[in-house]
Design a protein around this motif. Structure first.
Motif, PDB file in Angstrom:
ATOM      1  N   TYR A   1       1.098   0.639   9.946  1.00 39.68           N
ATOM      2  CA  TYR A   1       1.777  -0.468   9.262  1.00 39.68           C
ATOM      3  C   TYR A   1       1.025  -0.788   7.964  1.00 39.68           C
ATOM      4  O   TYR A   1      -0.202  -0.903   7.961  1.00 39.68           O
ATOM      5  CB  TYR A   1       1.816  -1.695  10.190  1.00 39.68           C
ATOM      6  N   PHE A   2       1.763  -0.895   6.880  1.00 41.31           N
ATOM      7  CA  PHE A   2       1.148  -1.154   5.573  1.00 41.31           C
ATOM      8  C   PHE A   2       1.725  -2.429   4.954  1.00 41.31           C
ATOM      9  O   PHE A   2       2.912  -2.726   5.117  1.00 41.31           O
ATOM     10  CB  PHE A   2       1.424   0.018   4.619  1.00 41.31           C
ATOM     11  N   GLU A   3       0.882  -3.166   4.250  1.00 42.44           N
ATOM     12  CA  GLU A   3       1.369  -4.343   3.522  1.00 42.44           C
ATOM     13  C   GLU A   3       0.812  -4.315   2.103  1.00 42.44           C
ATOM     14  O   GLU A   3      -0.391  -4.144   1.898  1.00 42.44           O
ATOM     15  CB  GLU A   3       0.888  -5.616   4.244  1.00 42.44           C
ATOM     16  N   LEU A   4       1.718  -4.456   1.140  1.00 36.61           N
ATOM     17  CA  LEU A   4       1.320  -4.435  -0.270  1.00 36.61           C
ATOM     18  C   LEU A   4       1.224  -5.858  -0.785  1.00 36.61           C
ATOM     19  O   LEU A   4       2.106  -6.679  -0.505  1.00 36.61           O
ATOM     20  CB  LEU A   4       2.396  -3.677  -1.037  1.00 36.61           C
ATOM     21  N   GLN A   5       0.147  -6.169  -1.481  1.00 34.52           N
ATOM     22  CA  GLN A   5      -0.013  -7.519  -2.039  1.00 34.52           C
ATOM     23  C   GLN A   5      -0.397  -7.409  -3.508  1.00 34.52           C
ATOM     24  O   GLN A   5      -1.003  -6.420  -3.930  1.00 34.52           O
ATOM     25  CB  GLN A   5      -1.141  -8.266  -1.311  1.00 34.52           C
ATOM     26  N   ASP A   6      -0.075  -8.460  -4.267  1.00 36.00           N
ATOM     27  CA  ASP A   6      -0.597  -8.528  -5.634  1.00 36.00           C
ATOM     28  C   ASP A   6      -2.116  -8.645  -5.579  1.00 36.00           C
ATOM     29  O   ASP A   6      -2.672  -9.168  -4.613  1.00 36.00           O
ATOM     30  CB  ASP A   6      -0.038  -9.769  -6.355  1.00 36.00           C
ATOM     31  N   HIS A   7      -2.779  -8.174  -6.633  1.00 36.71           N
ATOM     32  CA  HIS A   7      -4.236  -8.340  -6.700  1.00 36.71           C
ATOM     33  C   HIS A   7      -4.560  -9.791  -7.069  1.00 36.71           C
ATOM     34  O   HIS A   7      -3.808 -10.403  -7.852  1.00 36.71           O
ATOM     35  CB  HIS A   7      -4.804  -7.376  -7.746  1.00 36.71           C
ATOM     36  N   PRO A   8      -5.629 -10.355  -6.497  1.00 36.89           N
ATOM     37  CA  PRO A   8      -5.966 -11.755  -6.812  1.00 36.89           C
ATOM     38  C   PRO A   8      -6.111 -12.018  -8.317  1.00 36.89           C
ATOM     39  O   PRO A   8      -5.841 -13.131  -8.778  1.00 36.89           O
ATOM     40  CB  PRO A   8      -7.319 -11.983  -6.110  1.00 36.89           C
ATOM     41  N   SER A   9      -6.502 -10.995  -9.091  1.00 34.99           N
ATOM     42  CA  SER A   9      -6.658 -11.187 -10.537  1.00 34.99           C
ATOM     43  C   SER A   9      -5.317 -11.376 -11.238  1.00 34.99           C
ATOM     44  O   SER A   9      -5.261 -11.820 -12.379  1.00 34.99           O
ATOM     45  CB  SER A   9      -7.361  -9.974 -11.155  1.00 34.99           C
ATOM     46  N   GLY A  10      -4.243 -10.972 -10.575  1.00 35.59           N
ATOM     47  CA  GLY A  10      -2.914 -11.046 -11.190  1.00 35.59           C
ATOM     48  C   GLY A  10      -2.645  -9.934 -12.182  1.00 35.59           C
ATOM     49  O   GLY A  10      -1.552  -9.852 -12.747  1.00 35.59           O
ATOM     50  N   GLU A  11      -3.641  -9.046 -12.406  1.00 38.10           N
ATOM     51  CA  GLU A  11      -3.430  -7.944 -13.368  1.00 38.10           C
ATOM     52  C   GLU A  11      -2.349  -7.001 -12.821  1.00 38.10           C
ATOM     53  O   GLU A  11      -2.416  -6.599 -11.657  1.00 38.10           O
ATOM     54  CB  GLU A  11      -4.737  -7.164 -13.578  1.00 38.10           C
ATOM     55  N   PRO A  12      -1.349  -6.677 -13.654  1.00 37.09           N
ATOM     56  CA  PRO A  12      -0.215  -5.902 -13.150  1.00 37.09           C
ATOM     57  C   PRO A  12      -0.571  -4.490 -12.708  1.00 37.09           C
ATOM     58  O   PRO A  12       0.113  -3.916 -11.861  1.00 37.09           O
ATOM     59  CB  PRO A  12       0.755  -5.861 -14.340  1.00 37.09           C
ATOM     60  N   GLU A  13      -1.652  -3.903 -13.276  1.00 35.96           N
ATOM     61  CA  GLU A  13      -1.965  -2.517 -12.893  1.00 35.96           C
ATOM     62  C   GLU A  13      -2.831  -2.447 -11.623  1.00 35.96           C
ATOM     63  O   GLU A  13      -3.245  -1.385 -11.213  1.00 35.96           O
ATOM     64  CB  GLU A  13      -2.623  -1.758 -14.057  1.00 35.96           C
ATOM     65  N   ARG A  14      -3.109  -3.652 -11.057  1.00 34.11           N
ATOM     66  CA  ARG A  14      -3.920  -3.647  -9.828  1.00 34.11           C
ATOM     67  C   ARG A  14      -3.105  -4.220  -8.671  1.00 34.11           C
ATOM     68  O   ARG A  14      -2.293  -5.128  -8.868  1.00 34.11           O
ATOM     69  CB  ARG A  14      -5.183  -4.494 -10.031  1.00 34.11           C
ATOM     70  N   PHE A  15      -3.347  -3.706  -7.476  1.00 30.61           N
ATOM     71  CA  PHE A  15      -2.717  -4.284  -6.284  1.00 30.61           C
ATOM     72  C   PHE A  15      -3.565  -3.985  -5.056  1.00 30.61           C
ATOM     73  O   PHE A  15      -4.553  -3.252  -5.119  1.00 30.61           O
ATOM     74  CB  PHE A  15      -1.267  -3.805  -6.117  1.00 30.61           C
ATOM     75  N   VAL A  16      -3.150  -4.610  -3.935  1.00 28.34           N
ATOM     76  CA  VAL A  16      -3.928  -4.519  -2.692  1.00 28.34           C
ATOM     77  C   VAL A  16      -3.039  -3.898  -1.618  1.00 28.34           C
ATOM     78  O   VAL A  16      -1.845  -4.199  -1.543  1.00 28.34           O
ATOM     79  CB  VAL A  16      -4.376  -5.945  -2.262  1.00 28.34           C
TER      80      VAL A  16
END
Ligand code: HEM
Length: 186
Positions: free
Chosen positions: A118-133
């Motif tokens: 199971y995978f969950e994609l989240q925005d990166h805390p920095s809010g930078e668009p090229e980064r994610f979690v």
């Protein structure tokens, strides 16, 4: 795991060390099967033993074998048999990952006994668009390096370059493995 997975391990080993290398690894792992049936389930323990034996034969840590296996899975195994599926779920690493559970759900209609990660994609805390979690949960231990290899394979497939760092580790007691991913531009 389904034989499809063990076949892919065999395929990777043969591409690196030829058929004799595979025979050595098979013996080292005490694996009775010469070939695997894609649609048959095999004990997970066998897959782990094959990875362990490959690690000894290649003189690489198991994490590097899993990483190579992850890339190989995307660029060869999935590409060969499941290219349409790979094409249908996104045109970038991030888009594909956001729909990965749906994609495995589709796979499960055929491989009905699979134990789905199971995978969950989240925005990166920095809010930078090229980064994610990306969070990864599974009933199986020890496969985070496989996920990292899969991520690099996916990125290559979409013509992207990524940086991945693991920030939480289930083997250290975290609820999920957590990866921070950055798409590199230019
Ligand atoms: C067309 C592409 C893909 C197909 C056909 C596919 C299919 C499968 C199958 C059949 C299994 C074995 C499950 C079992 O035997 O219980 C599996 C496991 C797994 N897949 Fe996929 N997969 C694909 C792409 C991906 C991608 C892109 C990722 C992650 C980035 C991924 C992550 C995993 C992981 C981590 C496992 C290990 C199972 C676990 O954690 O319990 N897969 N997949």
């Amino acid at each position: 795991m389904y034989g499809l997975v063990n076949r892919a391990v065999r395929d990777l080993v043969v591409s690196l060390r030829g058929e004799p290398g595979w025979q050595r690894i098979r013996e080292r792992a005490g694996c009775p099967d010469e070939e695997f049936l894609s649609m048959q389930t095999y004990p997970d323990e066998l897959t782990y033993r094959l990875v362990g034996a490959a690690s000894e034969e290649l003189g690489l840590p198991a994490s590097q074998v899993l990483h190579a296996f992850g890339e190989h899975w995307i660029l060869y195994t999935a590409q060969k048999g499941y290219g349409d599926l790979l094409d249908g779920f996104g045109h970038s690493t991030r888009e594909f990952l956001s729909r990965l559970n749906d994609m495995h759900g589709r796979v499960e209609t055929v491989f009905s006994e699979m134990s789905m990660p199971y995978f969950e994609l989240q925005d990166h805390p920095s809010g930078e668009p090229e980064r994610f979690v990306l969070l990864y949960q599974s009933q199986r231990p020890g496969l985070s390096a496989f996920v990292v290899g899969l991520l690099h394979g996916l990125a290559k497939r979409f013509g992207e370059t990524i940086e991945v760092s693991q920030t939480d580790d289930r083997s250290q007691g975290a609820a999920a493995d957590r990866f921070e991913i950055r798409i590199q531009h230019g």
